[in-house]
Each structure stands twice: as C-alpha cells, then as structure tokens.
Design an enzyme around this catalytic site. Structure first.
Site, PDB file in Angstrom:
ATOM      1  N   ASP A 125     -13.128  -6.639 -20.059  1.00  0.00           N
ATOM      2  CA  ASP A 125     -12.287  -7.282 -21.453  1.00  0.00           C
ATOM      3  C   ASP A 125     -12.350  -6.255 -22.464  1.00  0.00           C
ATOM      4  OD1 ASP A 125     -13.221 -10.057 -19.811  1.00  0.00           O
ATOM      5  OD2 ASP A 125     -14.083 -10.736 -21.953  1.00  0.00           O
ATOM      6  N   ASP A 126     -11.064  -5.948 -22.889  1.00  0.00           N
ATOM      7  CA  ASP A 126     -10.963  -5.480 -24.311  1.00  0.00           C
ATOM      8  C   ASP A 126     -10.754  -4.054 -24.017  1.00  0.00           C
ATOM      9  OD1 ASP A 126     -12.356  -7.504 -25.926  1.00  0.00           O
ATOM     10  OD2 ASP A 126     -14.283  -6.363 -26.112  1.00  0.00           O
ATOM     11  N   HIS A 175      -6.029 -11.263 -23.731  1.00  0.00           N
ATOM     12  CA  HIS A 175      -7.062 -11.870 -24.489  1.00  0.00           C
ATOM     13  C   HIS A 175      -6.942 -12.095 -25.299  1.00  0.00           C
ATOM     14  CE1 HIS A 175     -11.787 -11.826 -24.068  1.00  0.00           C
ATOM     15  NE2 HIS A 175     -11.742 -10.611 -24.746  1.00  0.00           N
ATOM     16  N   HIS A 179      -7.171  -9.733 -30.994  1.00  0.00           N
ATOM     17  CA  HIS A 179      -8.634 -10.379 -31.045  1.00  0.00           C
ATOM     18  C   HIS A 179      -9.393 -10.153 -32.111  1.00  0.00           C
ATOM     19  CE1 HIS A 179     -12.777  -9.340 -29.202  1.00  0.00           C
ATOM     20  NE2 HIS A 179     -12.115  -9.582 -27.935  1.00  0.00           N
ATOM     21  N   HIS A 286     -17.492  -4.805 -20.096  1.00  0.00           N
ATOM     22  CA  HIS A 286     -16.369  -4.133 -21.090  1.00  0.00           C
ATOM     23  C   HIS A 286     -15.596  -2.851 -20.481  1.00  0.00           C
ATOM     24  CE1 HIS A 286     -18.414  -7.078 -22.997  1.00  0.00           C
ATOM     25  NE2 HIS A 286     -17.060  -7.606 -23.967  1.00  0.00           N
TER      26      HIS A 286
END
Length: 327
Positions: A125-126, A175, A179, A286
């Site tokens: 993620d991210d 995602h 965010h 991550h």
C-alpha cells in the site's frame, strides 16, 4: 630441709626447659597451623574464582536461574581483580540484533512444487516510494508477482516506478488519489470522485485502469467516522459495489503499520504466525520511504511462504477476496 627444696627447684626447671627451646612454644605452633590453613584456603579460593564456569547448561538456556551470591566469596585483597564478565557472569548471550540481519538466510525456499490450492497475494500500500525499486528487485529475484495499491503521486520518479511495476508484470490497485481520510470519507460521492481521479491519472501515465480497490485503513476503519459518521463505510462499500468495483482487505497483516519503522523480525514473525493454517492469504505490507524494515524482511517472508507450498498471484477482479465489511 635443703634436699626437698633442691628437688622442687629441679622439677620446676625441668618444666621450663621445653619452653626455652625455639619452635616449641604452644602459641607458635598454633600460629603456624593457622597460617598454613589460611595459605591452603587462599590458594583454593584463588583457583575457584579464576576457573569459575557459568552454569548455563545446568540452568535455563538463557542462564536466568544463575544468580551468584557475591557475598559468599571471601574477600582476598591480595588477589588480582578478575574481569566481571568472564569470572562472575560467565559467557554473555549473543547480540540478537546482529543475528536479525541474517534472518533470511535461516529460511530456505522449498524446491518442491507448490501444493495446489495454496495461494499468496502479496500487497503493498501507499506507493510508489523510495522503497519501490528494491521491492521490485526482490520480487524479481524470487520470481514472485505482487499487487501495488498506489496513490496519486505525480512526480516524474513516481511515474517511472509506476511504469516499472506494470512492465514487470505486477498489478496496480486503486488506493484513492489523495488518501486523505477527511476528504474521501465525507460521502460515497466524495470517495468515488477520488477513486476516479486516480483511475484517470494511471490510465494517462501507464495506460492501465486498476481492476481492484483497497480502502485506506480497510473497509471497516473507524477514522472515517470523523468525516462522514458511523455508517459512512457501509454506505460507501455498498455504492462502490453496485458499480462493480471489487475491494480487498487482508487476512494476514505484516504489522509494519504498527510503528513508523517496525522491527524486522516482528514483520517476519507476524506473517509466519498469521498465515499458519490458511490456504489463501492476502498479505498487507507497505511501500513507503520509511518502511525500510519491510523491504529487509521481504526475502524471508517470501522464502517462508514458498517453503509452505504457496504460489504467488496478483489480485484481479475475481480473485479470492477477504472483506472486513460486507456491502
């Protein structure tokens, strides 16, 4: 009268004669015996202290049962001081921080063919981030594909990494662009607008529109309540599902989000323990600048999962899914 007196004097003199001979005084004999005893005792104490062994084999493996009572060791000023770490405490336990650097070497990928039906989906993620190139390198070395749930990073380097992800056969997941919890979780409309914005950016940048979605914080996160109320996630997941958008939470957490920089061994141990007994796993990790220990743990994570018979796939619209909140 003179003879008895002379005999008495003779007896007294006979008793004094032994006391006048050197070496025959009782006090001297006693002192000599005491000195000899101390000398023997001192020699024994010196030997015992200099040759003391740490009773680690008799105690627990960590030596926790060994608590020497230093008060029982007689004081001997003439003795040379003995180093405390070797004479009293014994051999010290190794520095585990150094061992952690080689953790991945202790786990060897299983060369056997993976057991049919065991599938692992590695997800990051991210990203993209400074960690992305190294993650891609490790995935390539282990011949593993993964899914990157990316956000709207528009720098030229980020665009280059997005292209690398796609060109190397990995999947992109949405995602959200910003965010930003306060923005995206105001309403279903606000959330969809942010998702659409990232879709457009990725199509323009790499020519790919993601098939899969992951909600920031997961589909049941409570941080969204501040922006849209307690039921906002139910509304958003229901509306997004009506549009045919598939979302994926996770059933194996690496716990790398539990701290800005999580302990490497904790990441490895979490994946090992949380994946035990599961045939299909979605692993949360991550891809961020600070997550250097996630990158360091990745080889051991992959090696362990391979040794357990997992094969690796990317998430697609109809893949196995795990959802905290059903729409």
């Amino acid at each position: 009268m003179k003879k008895p007196l002379l005999w008495a004097l003779a007896v007294v003199c006979a008793g004094l004669i032994p006391l006048l001979i050197p070496g025959n005084k009782p006090e001297k004999r006693a002192a000599d015996s005491s000195a000899a005893l101390r000398e023997r005792s001192s020699g024994f104490e010196r030997y015992e202290i200099k040759n003391i062994e740490h009773p680690i084999s008799a105690a627990g493996s960590d030596g926790s049962d060994f608590a020497p009572n230093l008060a029982t060791v007689p004081s001997q000023p003439e003795l040379e001081p003995v180093p405390e770490d070797t004479a009293i405490l014994g051999p010290q336990r190794p520095d585990t921080r150094e061992l952690e650097l080689d953790t991945e070497k202790s786990i060897t990928p299983n060369s056997n063919k993976p057991v049919e039906g065991k599938v692992a989906y590695l997800t990051f993620d991210d990203g993209p981030s400074l960690s992305t190139p190294r993650i891609l390198q490790i995935l390539n070395e282990y011949e593993v594909k993964a899914t990157f749930f990316v956000i709207g990073k528009t720098s030229e380097e980020s665009k280059r990494q997005l292209k690398n992800i796609v060109n190397q056969g990995h999947a992109l997941g949405n995602h959200t662009f910003t965010h930003n919890y306060n923005q995206i979780y105001k309403s279903a409309e606000a959330f969809k607008a942010d998702v659409d914005r990232l879709d457009r950016f990725l199509e323009e940048t790499v020519g790919v529109k993601p098939e899969v979605l992951r909600y920031p914080g997961g589909s049941n996160n409570q941080l969204s309540w501040r922006a849209g109320g307690r039921n906002v996630m139910k509304t958003i997941t229901r509306e997004m599902s009506k549009l045919g958008i598939s979302y994926f939470d996770w059933n194996v957490s690496s716990t790398d989000a539990a701290a800005p920089v999580q302990d490497k061994q904790s990441i490895i141990d979490s994946v090992i323990s949380n994946s035990a007994g599961k045939s299909k796993i979605i692993v949360l990790m991550h891809d961020m600048d600070l997550k250097t220990t996630t990158v360091a743990a990745l080889p051991a994570v992959i090696a362990h999962l391979k040794s357990q018979g997992y094969r690796f796939e990317v998430l697609r619209k109809n893949s196995f899914t795990y959802q905290f909140l059903k729409p």
